[in-house]
Design a protein around this motif. Structure first.
Motif, PDB file in Angstrom:
ATOM      1  N   TRP A 156      11.363   0.449  -2.521  1.00 57.52           N
ATOM      2  CA  TRP A 156      11.695  -0.205  -1.242  1.00 57.52           C
ATOM      3  C   TRP A 156      12.660   0.676  -0.447  1.00 57.52           C
ATOM      4  O   TRP A 156      12.520   0.829   0.774  1.00 57.52           O
ATOM      5  N   ARG A 157      13.631   1.255  -1.140  1.00 60.83           N
ATOM      6  CA  ARG A 157      14.564   2.156  -0.460  1.00 60.83           C
ATOM      7  C   ARG A 157      13.812   3.341   0.151  1.00 60.83           C
ATOM      8  O   ARG A 157      14.067   3.745   1.287  1.00 60.83           O
ATOM      9  N   GLU A 158      12.891   3.902  -0.624  1.00 59.26           N
ATOM     10  CA  GLU A 158      12.077   5.011  -0.114  1.00 59.26           C
ATOM     11  C   GLU A 158      11.268   4.560   1.110  1.00 59.26           C
ATOM     12  O   GLU A 158      11.166   5.285   2.104  1.00 59.26           O
ATOM     13  N   PHE A 159      10.704   3.369   1.043  1.00 56.69           N
ATOM     14  CA  PHE A 159       9.883   2.834   2.133  1.00 56.69           C
ATOM     15  C   PHE A 159      10.677   2.787   3.438  1.00 56.69           C
ATOM     16  O   PHE A 159      10.218   3.263   4.484  1.00 56.69           O
ATOM     17  N   TYR A 160      11.876   2.244   3.380  1.00 60.35           N
ATOM     18  CA  TYR A 160      12.672   2.121   4.598  1.00 60.35           C
ATOM     19  C   TYR A 160      13.127   3.479   5.126  1.00 60.35           C
ATOM     20  O   TYR A 160      13.224   3.684   6.338  1.00 60.35           O
ATOM     21  N   ARG A 161      13.370   4.423   4.238  1.00 62.96           N
ATOM     22  CA  ARG A 161      13.791   5.756   4.697  1.00 62.96           C
ATOM     23  C   ARG A 161      12.604   6.521   5.298  1.00 62.96           C
ATOM     24  O   ARG A 161      12.752   7.208   6.311  1.00 62.96           O
ATOM     25  N   HIS A 162      11.448   6.425   4.683  1.00 65.16           N
ATOM     26  CA  HIS A 162      10.247   7.044   5.257  1.00 65.16           C
ATOM     27  C   HIS A 162       9.939   6.410   6.610  1.00 65.16           C
ATOM     28  O   HIS A 162       9.574   7.100   7.567  1.00 65.16           O
ATOM     29  N   LEU A 163      10.075   5.093   6.685  1.00 64.18           N
ATOM     30  CA  LEU A 163       9.782   4.388   7.931  1.00 64.18           C
ATOM     31  C   LEU A 163      10.714   4.843   9.054  1.00 64.18           C
ATOM     32  O   LEU A 163      10.262   5.101  10.178  1.00 64.18           O
ATOM     33  N   MET A 164      11.998   4.965   8.756  1.00 57.91           N
ATOM     34  CA  MET A 164      12.950   5.392   9.780  1.00 57.91           C
ATOM     35  C   MET A 164      12.703   6.841  10.195  1.00 57.91           C
ATOM     36  O   MET A 164      12.917   7.212  11.347  1.00 57.91           O
ATOM     37  N   PHE A 165      12.238   7.654   9.263  1.00 56.33           N
ATOM     38  CA  PHE A 165      11.899   9.042   9.590  1.00 56.33           C
ATOM     39  C   PHE A 165      10.801   9.084  10.651  1.00 56.33           C
ATOM     40  O   PHE A 165      10.852   9.886  11.593  1.00 56.33           O
ATOM     41  N   HIS A 166       9.810   8.209  10.514  1.00 58.21           N
ATOM     42  CA  HIS A 166       8.699   8.166  11.464  1.00 58.21           C
ATOM     43  C   HIS A 166       9.018   7.348  12.708  1.00 58.21           C
ATOM     44  O   HIS A 166       8.454   7.605  13.776  1.00 58.21           O
ATOM     45  N   GLU A 167       9.887   6.365  12.570  1.00 58.24           N
ATOM     46  CA  GLU A 167      10.190   5.437  13.663  1.00 58.24           C
ATOM     47  C   GLU A 167      11.682   5.524  13.999  1.00 58.24           C
ATOM     48  O   GLU A 167      12.474   4.677  13.614  1.00 58.24           O
ATOM     49  N   PRO A 220       0.813  -1.222   0.000  1.00 55.35           N
ATOM     50  CA  PRO A 220       0.000   0.000   0.000  1.00 55.35           C
ATOM     51  C   PRO A 220       0.842   1.265   0.000  1.00 55.35           C
ATOM     52  O   PRO A 220       0.434   2.293  -0.564  1.00 55.35           O
ATOM     53  N   PHE A 221       2.025   1.210   0.627  1.00 57.88           N
ATOM     54  CA  PHE A 221       2.931   2.359   0.550  1.00 57.88           C
ATOM     55  C   PHE A 221       3.332   2.607  -0.899  1.00 57.88           C
ATOM     56  O   PHE A 221       3.322   3.756  -1.371  1.00 57.88           O
ATOM     57  N   LYS A 222       3.675   1.558  -1.611  1.00 55.46           N
ATOM     58  CA  LYS A 222       4.081   1.699  -3.009  1.00 55.46           C
ATOM     59  C   LYS A 222       2.965   2.318  -3.840  1.00 55.46           C
ATOM     60  O   LYS A 222       3.203   3.223  -4.657  1.00 55.46           O
ATOM     61  N   LYS A 223       1.736   1.853  -3.635  1.00 55.75           N
ATOM     62  CA  LYS A 223       0.608   2.402  -4.400  1.00 55.75           C
ATOM     63  C   LYS A 223       0.415   3.878  -4.101  1.00 55.75           C
ATOM     64  O   LYS A 223       0.193   4.686  -5.015  1.00 55.75           O
ATOM     65  N   ALA A 224       0.506   4.247  -2.827  1.00 55.03           N
ATOM     66  CA  ALA A 224       0.351   5.655  -2.444  1.00 55.03           C
ATOM     67  C   ALA A 224       1.524   6.483  -2.954  1.00 55.03           C
ATOM     68  O   ALA A 224       1.356   7.642  -3.362  1.00 55.03           O
ATOM     69  N   TRP A 225       2.715   5.913  -2.931  1.00 55.28           N
ATOM     70  CA  TRP A 225       3.918   6.594  -3.429  1.00 55.28           C
ATOM     71  C   TRP A 225       3.781   6.879  -4.923  1.00 55.28           C
ATOM     72  O   TRP A 225       4.048   7.999  -5.380  1.00 55.28           O
ATOM     73  N   LEU A 226       3.360   5.879  -5.672  1.00 58.32           N
ATOM     74  CA  LEU A 226       3.176   6.059  -7.113  1.00 58.32           C
ATOM     75  C   LEU A 226       2.100   7.094  -7.405  1.00 58.32           C
ATOM     76  O   LEU A 226       2.260   7.939  -8.304  1.00 58.32           O
TER      77      LEU A 226
END
Length: 462
Positions: free
Chosen positions: A274-285, A152-158
């Motif tokens: 995937w790289r974006e996902f992990y960086r966004h995740l670390m920003f929040h967590e 779902p992150f990928k879909k929202a990102w796109l």
């Protein structure tokens, strides 16, 4: 008032927001000053590998010459750690009456704390974002929170990129700086010299990959004996190539790619997301920067850490050829194929029941592309402690992985030359063949797969 540009994990002249706005606000008659801190004590405290440090230094030296053509003096300042960086900047700003310090933000906790301290101590720091395509905090679920699952992150990102686009600032040039110019750097005794500088990679390797390999990426990406990947990870990890540059270069070759998620080429873009996902995740967590499990229930797991087993894993002496070949590739080259990263991480955490943090640290200390967000995300995925990780009962069979992705043992033989004479049908697990032929060429398996799997299932279930 004089201005100063502070380079960090962004040693590049293209798509560099801090550099862009520094040039738009500094007057041409004013001395243009930039700094980059060489802080080896800090780097080592963060487990940066020697090969990554060498890679960074090569790019810093190359940037000195590139910026000189733009009328910017880049000074490489050696200070031990973040505290010394703050002291140096504070003294510099006071003595030079500096009106503004331009820099690109960094994701990690200690870096963010350093920047906050700079601001609270009166350093006029202005920060920009340069490490992701979509700004962090812009891709959220309907509750306004960060996604916990990748798809779902990928879909929202796109959707965000399709609707809002993305800003690409291009390359800063001058009449004396040609795209074809080369930078002479002393590479003697350079452990990262097998990797070309970013400028050369952008000119040759990346276009070649897009033209000839990206269409077959989905089929070849998991075969470690084939050079089927782009090799871009060290450049993104070091910040010497911009992810937005990567996307715009990809779209120049495949204009409809954002709308074609079922295409062959999209499988490569999927890795960028995937790289974006992990960086966004670390920003929040930010707890992910502090060696904490994303899934809190796993925080109290009592791992069966065993020094001898861990040493065998590190040195590629487990008795499982694909695992050992992968670890020797890492130890010898500073890089490991992504499929093999999953295999060895699963083996350490599921077969040996050793804390994923030990593996995470070892990777960071040896990888040229060590990146906290991606490395942490990958290890917690393998250990089943992370966000959108594989379920705990999914345990890679290293023998089956070897049969699938190195069927003829080409990769194994490259890094385990002691097994070069083993027949193909025995190469993936040669214990019985070696024993039957009374050969003393390879270590015995340190664990038995079926037994280790049952033990892991019971361990995780508790």
């Amino acid at each position: 008032m004089p201005l100063i540009l502070w380079f960090r994990n962004d040693l590049r002249t293209h798509d560099n927001p801090a550099l862009h706005y520094f040039l738009t606000q500094s007057q041409s008659e004013m001395p243009r000053k930039a700094i980059f801190f060489i802080s080896e004590k800090q780097w080592l405290a963060h487990d940066w590998s020697p090969i990554k440090i060498d890679f960074i230094k090569r790019h810093a030296q190359a940037l000195v010459e590139e910026l000189a053509d733009l009328g910017i003096e880049l000074e490489l300042v050696s200070v031990p750690d973040f505290s010394a960086q703050i002291t140096y900047l504070k003294d510099y700003c006071v003595s030079h009456h500096t009106d503004n310090v331009f820099a690109n933000s960094e994701l990690e906790f200690n870096e963010r704390q350093r920047d906050l301290t700079c601001i609270t101590q009166g350093i006029p720091l202005t920060l920009y974002e340069a490490d992701v395509i979509v700004p962090k905090g812009k891709v959220l679920n309907q509750s306004g929170e960060m996604f916990k699952v990748f798809t779902p992150f990928k879909k929202a990102w796109l959707k965000y990129v399709q609707q809002a686009g993305f800003e690409y600032l291009g390359k800063v040039t001058s009449t004396s700086l040609s795209d074809e110019s080369t930078v002479k750097v002393n590479l003697e005794d350079s452990s990262s010299s097998a990797w070309p500088l970013a400028k050369e990679y952008e000119r040759t390797a990346l276009p070649t990959f897009f033209q000839h390999k990206v269409k077959s990426y989905a089929q070849q990406r998991d075969i470690p004996s084939i050079k089927g990947t782009s090799g871009i990870s060290p450049y993104l990890a070091a910040g010497v190539i911009s992810p937005r540059y990567v996307l715009i270069s990809l779209l120049n070759n495949f204009p409809d790619l954002l709308m074609a998620s079922d295409s062959e080429e999209f499988s490569w873009l999927n890795e960028i997301i995937w790289r974006e996902f992990y960086r966004h995740l670390m920003f929040h967590e930010q707890k992910l920067c502090k060696h904490l499990c994303f899934k809190e229930k796993y925080q109290e797991v009592r791992w069966h850490n065993n020094d001898e087993l861990f040493k065998a894993w590190c040195e590629g002496e487990t008795g499982y050829p694909l695992v050992d070949a992968a670890m020797r590739q890492l130890n010898q080259t500073g890089w490991m194929h992504n499929r093999l990263r999953m295999v060895v991480a699963s083996f350490l955490t599921k077969h040996l029941l050793i804390d994923w943090r030990l593996g995470e640290k070892y990777f960071m200390q040896h990888l040229i592309d060590g990146d906290l967000a991606s490395n942490n995300g990958g290890w917690q995925w393998a250990a089943s402690t992370g966000c959108d990780s594989q379920p705990y009962f999914r345990i890679f069979n290293p023998i089956r992985q070897s049969e699938r992705f190195d069927p003829n043992g080409n990769f194994i033989r490259k890094y385990l030359p002691e097994l070069k004479s083993i027949p193909d049908k025995h190469i993936h697990f040669p214990e019985q063949y070696i024993e039957n032929n009374k050969l003393a060429i390879y270590v015995k398996p340190i664990v038995e797969h079926k037994e280790a799997r049952l033990k892991a299932l019971a361990f995780y279930k508790v």
